[in-house]
Design an enzyme around this catalytic site. Structure first.
Site, mmCIF file in Angstrom:
data_model
loop_
_atom_site.group_PDB
_atom_site.id
_atom_site.type_symbol
_atom_site.label_atom_id
_atom_site.label_comp_id
_atom_site.label_asym_id
_atom_site.label_seq_id
_atom_site.Cartn_x
_atom_site.Cartn_y
_atom_site.Cartn_z
ATOM 1 N N LYS A 67 -21.725 47.185 -7.531
ATOM 2 C CA LYS A 67 -21.635 45.787 -7.979
ATOM 3 C C LYS A 67 -22.753 45.395 -8.951
ATOM 4 O O LYS A 67 -22.516 44.641 -9.887
ATOM 5 C CB LYS A 67 -21.658 44.851 -6.759
ATOM 6 C CG LYS A 67 -20.368 44.942 -5.961
ATOM 7 C CD LYS A 67 -20.362 43.979 -4.801
ATOM 8 C CE LYS A 67 -19.119 44.225 -3.967
ATOM 9 N NZ LYS A 67 -19.046 43.358 -2.809
ATOM 10 N N ASP A 103 -17.020 37.136 -4.054
ATOM 11 C CA ASP A 103 -17.368 37.362 -2.643
ATOM 12 C C ASP A 103 -17.790 36.065 -1.954
ATOM 13 O O ASP A 103 -17.374 35.768 -0.832
ATOM 14 C CB ASP A 103 -18.527 38.362 -2.523
ATOM 15 C CG ASP A 103 -18.063 39.802 -2.642
ATOM 16 O OD1 ASP A 103 -16.861 40.060 -2.441
ATOM 17 O OD2 ASP A 103 -18.909 40.665 -2.927
ATOM 18 N N GLY A 128 -29.465 41.223 5.288
ATOM 19 C CA GLY A 128 -29.096 42.087 4.172
ATOM 20 C C GLY A 128 -29.446 41.437 2.852
ATOM 21 O O GLY A 128 -29.554 40.192 2.758
ATOM 22 N N GLY A 130 -28.278 43.277 -0.236
ATOM 23 C CA GLY A 130 -27.572 44.099 -1.214
ATOM 24 C C GLY A 130 -26.582 43.266 -2.012
ATOM 25 O O GLY A 130 -26.689 42.031 -2.062
ATOM 26 N N ARG A 153 -33.916 44.965 5.709
ATOM 27 C CA ARG A 153 -34.713 46.136 6.112
ATOM 28 C C ARG A 153 -35.847 46.374 5.129
ATOM 29 O O ARG A 153 -36.990 46.602 5.515
ATOM 30 C CB ARG A 153 -33.777 47.351 6.192
ATOM 31 C CG ARG A 153 -34.473 48.645 6.542
ATOM 32 C CD ARG A 153 -33.465 49.765 6.655
ATOM 33 N NE ARG A 153 -32.767 50.017 5.376
ATOM 34 C CZ ARG A 153 -31.877 50.973 5.192
ATOM 35 N NH1 ARG A 153 -31.532 51.765 6.197
ATOM 36 N NH2 ARG A 153 -31.289 51.134 4.011
ATOM 37 N N THR A 154 -35.514 46.302 3.831
ATOM 38 C CA THR A 154 -36.547 46.414 2.792
ATOM 39 C C THR A 154 -36.925 44.996 2.376
ATOM 40 O O THR A 154 -36.171 44.326 1.664
ATOM 41 C CB THR A 154 -35.989 47.189 1.570
ATOM 42 O OG1 THR A 154 -35.407 48.402 2.030
ATOM 43 C CG2 THR A 154 -37.070 47.467 0.550
ATOM 44 N N LEU A 218 -19.596 40.805 7.547
ATOM 45 C CA LEU A 218 -18.805 40.994 6.332
ATOM 46 C C LEU A 218 -18.024 42.301 6.389
ATOM 47 O O LEU A 218 -17.058 42.499 5.655
ATOM 48 C CB LEU A 218 -19.691 40.983 5.077
ATOM 49 C CG LEU A 218 -20.547 39.737 4.855
ATOM 50 C CD1 LEU A 218 -21.071 39.711 3.429
ATOM 51 C CD2 LEU A 218 -19.800 38.465 5.179
ATOM 52 N N TYR A 220 -15.605 45.158 8.330
ATOM 53 C CA TYR A 220 -14.443 45.096 9.218
ATOM 54 C C TYR A 220 -14.160 46.528 9.677
ATOM 55 O O TYR A 220 -14.772 47.469 9.177
ATOM 56 C CB TYR A 220 -13.221 44.482 8.508
ATOM 57 C CG TYR A 220 -13.005 44.999 7.117
ATOM 58 C CD1 TYR A 220 -13.619 44.388 6.027
ATOM 59 C CD2 TYR A 220 -12.216 46.125 6.884
ATOM 60 C CE1 TYR A 220 -13.458 44.871 4.752
ATOM 61 C CE2 TYR A 220 -12.041 46.613 5.603
ATOM 62 C CZ TYR A 220 -12.658 45.984 4.545
ATOM 63 O OH TYR A 220 -12.497 46.483 3.279
HETATM 64 P P1 NAP Z 1 -25.372 47.464 -0.559
HETATM 65 O O1 NAP Z 1 -25.574 46.770 -1.851
HETATM 66 O O2 NAP Z 1 -25.436 48.945 -0.495
HETATM 67 O O3 NAP Z 1 -26.454 46.865 0.463
HETATM 68 C C1 NAP Z 1 -26.556 47.393 1.761
HETATM 69 C C2 NAP Z 1 -27.416 46.472 2.605
HETATM 70 O O4 NAP Z 1 -27.418 46.985 3.947
HETATM 71 C C3 NAP Z 1 -28.871 46.418 2.160
HETATM 72 O O5 NAP Z 1 -29.382 45.132 2.450
HETATM 73 C C4 NAP Z 1 -29.513 47.483 3.060
HETATM 74 O O6 NAP Z 1 -30.885 47.289 3.270
HETATM 75 C C5 NAP Z 1 -28.768 47.234 4.342
HETATM 76 N N1 NAP Z 1 -28.776 48.391 5.242
HETATM 77 C C6 NAP Z 1 -28.178 49.585 5.053
HETATM 78 N N2 NAP Z 1 -28.370 50.386 6.128
HETATM 79 C C7 NAP Z 1 -29.117 49.666 7.008
HETATM 80 C C8 NAP Z 1 -29.640 49.937 8.308
HETATM 81 N N3 NAP Z 1 -29.430 51.122 8.909
HETATM 82 N N4 NAP Z 1 -30.322 48.949 8.943
HETATM 83 C C9 NAP Z 1 -30.523 47.744 8.344
HETATM 84 N N5 NAP Z 1 -30.069 47.443 7.106
HETATM 85 C C10 NAP Z 1 -29.364 48.391 6.453
HETATM 86 O O7 NAP Z 1 -23.970 47.042 0.092
HETATM 87 P P2 NAP Z 1 -23.186 45.649 -0.105
HETATM 88 O O8 NAP Z 1 -22.291 45.729 -1.293
HETATM 89 O O9 NAP Z 1 -24.168 44.563 -0.025
HETATM 90 O O10 NAP Z 1 -22.211 45.630 1.181
HETATM 91 C C11 NAP Z 1 -22.727 45.413 2.477
HETATM 92 C C12 NAP Z 1 -21.564 45.494 3.480
HETATM 93 O O11 NAP Z 1 -20.708 44.349 3.322
HETATM 94 C C13 NAP Z 1 -20.718 46.738 3.223
HETATM 95 O O12 NAP Z 1 -20.548 47.455 4.427
HETATM 96 C C14 NAP Z 1 -19.407 46.181 2.683
HETATM 97 O O13 NAP Z 1 -18.278 46.904 3.124
HETATM 98 C C15 NAP Z 1 -19.356 44.771 3.236
HETATM 99 N N6 NAP Z 1 -18.623 43.852 2.331
HETATM 100 C C16 NAP Z 1 -17.510 43.222 2.768
HETATM 101 C C17 NAP Z 1 -16.829 42.354 1.935
HETATM 102 C C18 NAP Z 1 -15.598 41.631 2.407
HETATM 103 O O14 NAP Z 1 -14.847 41.133 1.568
HETATM 104 N N7 NAP Z 1 -15.371 41.531 3.694
HETATM 105 C C19 NAP Z 1 -17.288 42.125 0.636
HETATM 106 C C20 NAP Z 1 -18.433 42.766 0.226
HETATM 107 C C21 NAP Z 1 -19.092 43.649 1.073
HETATM 108 P P3 NAP Z 1 -31.968 47.940 2.241
HETATM 109 O O15 NAP Z 1 -32.093 46.988 1.104
HETATM 110 O O16 NAP Z 1 -33.205 48.048 3.073
HETATM 111 O O17 NAP Z 1 -31.426 49.286 1.831
#
Ligand code: NAP
Length: 282
Positions: A67, A103, A128, A130, A153-154, A218, A220
């Protein structure tokens, strides 16, 4: 004439429900849809997107982990995408990509429309920082919440997200380890991907929960199980996964590509039925 091409890019992408959702919207609206899932690594993403455009691609969704890269590749972006610094919806304009982030509005529509929450005046904890967290944070602030506390986490990424909101006082960051000091919240949002990787149990202080707390993941499917299990054990009043947000953000994308907003209830019900094994107290 063949249908215009659409796709979702991500890695991994096999689990994506987006092709099923867009096809269902198309059927309901009488619009022929050619929408595929395209797997691309971060190294491959830019070239894969250009090849898609060269082959007739006019619109795309972008998911984990592209993204922020997609935002950087766009010639123009909406203001909500700029605040998020992340793009999940691409629209081809001439020879360039225009980017949006649906989103946040997708989550807000799910919370307020489907689940009947009034977000105004609420304290919200966002876990989170990300792409997903960056997408939902501006929309939550725009929906009139009282305060947004972001923990990641970070910690530097939580600080950066909060800085990007430019709302000191209303959007603040907190150390994950010190969440106990933050009081309680009416809404707790898991925007981490922690549940996707290790399936480890979610550990958060029970003091975050009050008698009104709603918890939303977020994620599922299986990735949502650890956080929702915590929410149930912690006594949250409501807890549900990200399927509703998924459908709502997809409807926003569909509207931008095809000029009509599809109804979402039937598609949501179908997805919910398929995911019937999921924990939900809603
Ligand atoms: P991303 O950019 O890769 O960010 C991942 C986030 O998760 C970061 O804040 C990361 O922390 C944290 N994280 C990863 N592993 C962790 C752990 N073991 N313990 C604690 N924190 C951890 O991913 P994203 O695009 O934000 O997506 C996040 C989730 O939301 C995904 O699983 C995605 O499927 C879901 N999502 C759902 C929808 C929906 O429509 N329902 C839409 C968007 C996303 P760090 O910064 O420390 O690495």
């Amino acid at each position: 004439m063949s249908a215009a091409r659409y796709a979702v890019f991500g890695q991994p992408i096999a689990h994506s429900q987006s092709p099923r959702i867009q096809a269902a919207f198309g059927r309901a609206e009488g619009i022929e849809i050619d929408y595929r899932a395209i797997e691309a690594s971060p190294q491959e993403f830019a070239a894969a997107l250009e090849a898609f455009a060269a082959g007739g691609g006019v619109g795309a969704n972008v998911t984990l982990p592209h993204k922020e890269a997609a935002f950087a590749l766009c010639a123009t972006t909406t203001s909500r995408a700029q605040r998020a610094g992340a793009v999940n919806t691409l629209l081809r304009k001439g020879t360039r990509w225009h980017g949006d982030n649906t989103d946040g509005i997708g989550l807000v529509r799910d919370l307020t429309g489907r689940h009947g929450l009034d977000l105004r005046g609420r304290r919200v904890l966002l876990l989170g920082a990300g792409g997903a967290a960056r997408g939902v944070a501006p929309a939550l602030l725009d929906a009139g919440i009282l305060e947004l506390v972001v923990a990641n986490r970070t910690p530097e990424r939580a600080d950066a997200l909060v800085d990007a909101m430019s709302e000191p006082g209303r959007a603040i960051s907190a150390y994950w380890e010190a969440l106990r000091e933050q009081g309680d919240f009416e809404l707790i949002i898991n925007a981490t991907s922690a549940g996707r990787s290790d399936g480890a149990a979610f550990s958060l202080p029970l003091s975050l929960v009050n008698s009104l707390t709603t918890a939303v993941d977020l994620n599922y499917g299986e990735a949502a199980i650890p956080f929702l299990a915590w929410a149930r054990a912690a006594g949250c009043r409501n807890y549900f996964d990200g399927l509703g947000m998924l459908v709502e953000q997809a409807a926003e994308s569909f509207q931008q590509w095809h000029g009509v907003r599809p109804g979402t209830d039937e598609v949501y019900a179908g997805l919910r039925e398929r995911a019937a094994t999921l924990v939900t107290a809603d």
